[in-house]
Scaffold this motif. Structure first.
Motif, PDB file in Angstrom:
ATOM      1  N   THR A 108     160.107 120.320  92.296  1.00 25.00           N
ATOM      2  CA  THR A 108     161.486 120.834  92.967  1.00 25.00           C
ATOM      3  C   THR A 108     161.599 120.923  94.532  1.00 25.00           C
ATOM      4  N   SER A 112     164.202 118.888  97.273  1.00 26.47           N
ATOM      5  CA  SER A 112     164.904 119.469  98.057  1.00 26.47           C
ATOM      6  C   SER A 112     164.995 119.017  99.530  1.00 26.47           C
ATOM      7  N   GLN A 125     168.069 120.120  92.274  1.00 31.59           N
ATOM      8  CA  GLN A 125     168.233 120.830  90.930  1.00 31.59           C
ATOM      9  C   GLN A 125     169.398 120.162  90.107  1.00 31.59           C
ATOM     10  N   LEU A 351     165.482 122.468  84.670  1.00 31.63           N
ATOM     11  CA  LEU A 351     166.202 122.959  86.018  1.00 31.63           C
ATOM     12  C   LEU A 351     167.551 122.951  86.152  1.00 31.63           C
ATOM     13  N   THR A 354     168.439 126.596  85.915  1.00 23.52           N
ATOM     14  CA  THR A 354     167.869 127.976  86.399  1.00 23.52           C
ATOM     15  C   THR A 354     168.651 128.065  87.764  1.00 23.52           C
ATOM     16  N   ALA A 357     165.003 127.284  90.773  1.00 28.09           N
ATOM     17  CA  ALA A 357     163.897 126.638  90.106  1.00 28.09           C
ATOM     18  C   ALA A 357     162.659 126.534  90.761  1.00 28.09           C
ATOM     19  N   TYR A 358     162.489 126.596  91.959  1.00 27.06           N
ATOM     20  CA  TYR A 358     161.204 126.507  92.820  1.00 27.06           C
ATOM     21  C   TYR A 358     160.540 127.626  92.661  1.00 27.06           C
TER      22      TYR A 358
END
Length: 475
Positions: A108, A112, A125, A351, A354, A357-358
């Motif tokens: 994740t 990013s 995500q 993910l 969510t 997520a991270y």
């Protein structure tokens, strides 16, 4: 016939460097934003002291057990020897869960970071991010299955890419630090005065993210077996952890003197990349971004092997069926690698649904490994109590008690709900443990005591599912 040369031992300075490099992962690059969302700088500093002390007690416990019980293989072996095979399974399965959930967090934050260079990945995500992360995950699994994970050149490159960006960021953070900005809301958003209840609440909110950046510290302690002198092992553990704590505190707290807490809390992940871009311009984002990407890929490579290796060791100790320990010609545990990669793949697709997520991935990772750490501390207490008359074991008993209290406090303050979610993943594991028992001649699938613990785990899992469905846990 020539004699085999003994393995080269490591000196104190080199051992300290190994402790630091083996512990720093991706978490430090996202620390500031997560902490700013939870707390003002004053409570953050107090929380670092608490967490640093607790992790030190855990590391010293691991170091002591490694010296006293060098024949034990795998961190979960302490739980098995101290409290029986089911405790060993609980510890090992928690460690395995933590290892591959950590890889989801790596995926994740990596996507990013790539989103900074390639907007198609955005926050990491969306579907393109998940597809690329999936390709990377399976590629790393393939490389590890071919026996590539031990390449020294990769480890050296990763270490450089971890430390150089951090040191440059810290130097600029010191130069650009504004004392009045740092102190204007030192204890909370509303005023600079100390209010005990509010401060404790903020400290509690910091715990999970701080404990996440120390996941992997057990690997640092294991390095002490390679020290030139046994006395160097304990020194390196203490000095290495103090150095780590200094890096983490400076990297996470200095930005409070450059941007307001609200500004820091709203920055996208990985926070360090975007903060440094604001400090020095576009080149700063590229500088941190490239270092972070290489660092994560190297860490992800190492942590691809870790969960599979844990399954292999558990199968060797009859805590899982024998097929989990099957290896190929390169001695890599192919079955365990594929199973773990498959689970990572399933989790990656979640993910899409969510919100953070991270944070969700590292919270699950931290909650699951705390179970393992608690059992290590408990065995440290048991071993020290049984050998209380031997020199130094009264001190080791106190260290074990403090480590256990810290881990219990950590899970109670920050992670009970995430631990309940981890219980869901224990249920299929208990089935495999029961199959291993039957395959090794036990009459019953589980013993009475094991059925009791299993019942508690199932109830906890049901509560965890209810918390998610009812919206009490936001994923």
């Amino acid at each position: 016939m020539t004699e085999e040369k003994p393995a080269k031992k490591i000196g104190l300075l080199a051992l300290i460097a190994l402790v630091i490099s083996s512990s720093i992962g991706s978490g430090v690059f996202g620390l500031t934003s997560d902490l700013a969302s939870a707390s003002a700088p004053g409570p953050v500093l107090i929380a670092w002291v608490i967490v640093g002390f607790g992790i030190l007690m855990l590391a010293l416990s691991l170091n002591n057990l490694l010296m006293k019980e060098p024949e034990l293989e795998g961190i979960f072996s302490y739980a098995e020897k101290g409290f029986g095979p089911f405790a060993g399974f609980i510890s090992g399965w928690g460690y395995w869960l933590s290892a591959w959930l950590g890889n989801v967090a790596f995926a994740t934050i990596l996507m990013s970071a790539l989103g900074y260079f390639f907007p198609i990945f955005k926050s990491g995500q969306n579907l393109p991010s998940i597809l690329v992360a999936s390709v990377l995950s399976w590629s790393l699994t393939y490389f590890v299955n071919r026996g590539v994970e031990g390449a020294a050149a990769i480890n050296t490159l990763v270490t450089i890419c971890k430390l150089i960006p951090l040191f440059v960021f810290i130097v600029f953070g010191i130069v650009l630090f504004k004392g009045h900005l740092f102190t204007q809301a030192f204890w909370n958003n509303m005023s600079s005065s100390f209010v005990a209840g509010d401060v404790m609440s903020q400290i509690k909110n910091c715990m999970m993210v701080m404990m996440w950046v120390f996941v992997g510290i057990e690997g640092a302690s294991m390095l002490s077996a390679r020290a030139e002198k046994k006395s160097d092992a304990g020194k390196a553990t203490i000095l290495g952890l103090v150095s780590l704590l200094a890096i983490y505190i400076l990297a996470s707290v200095l930005p409070y003197g450059y941007l307001t807490q609200d500004q820091l809390a709203s920055i996208k992940q990985p926070a360090m990349l975007y903060i440094f871009e604001q400090m020095v311009g576009t080149w700063g984002g590229y500088f941190i971004g490239v270092g972070l990407i290489i660092s994560i890929l190297g860490a992800w490579l190492s942590w691809t092997m870790l969960p599979a290796e844990t399954m292999l060791l558990m199968a060797k100790q009859n805590l899982l069926p024998a097929y989990f320990g099957r290896v190929n010609k390169k001695k890599a545990p192919t079955f365990a690698l594929v199973v773990t990669a498959g689970l990572i793949q399933v989790f990656l697709f979640t993910l899409l649904f969510t919100t953070k997520a991270y944070n969700f991935a590292y919270s699950l990772c931290t909650a699951s490994i705390i179970v393992c750490y608690m059992l290590v501390a408990a065995y440290q207490i048991k071993y020290s109590w049984a050998h209380l008359q031997e020199k130094g074991n009264r001190q080791q008993l106190l260290i074990g008690v403090l480590a256990l209290l810290f881990e219990i406090a950590g899970i109670l303050m920050a992670g009970v709900s995430y631990l309940l979610l981890c219980f869901i993943a224990y249920i299929p594991g208990i089935y495999f443990y029961g199959r291993a028992r039957k395959n090794n001649g036990h009459q019953h699938f589980l013993s009475k005591g094991e059925w009791l613990i299993t019942t508690i785990i199932v109830i906890g899992a049901i509560i965890g599912i209810w918390l998610v469905v009812s919206g009490k846990i936001v994923i």
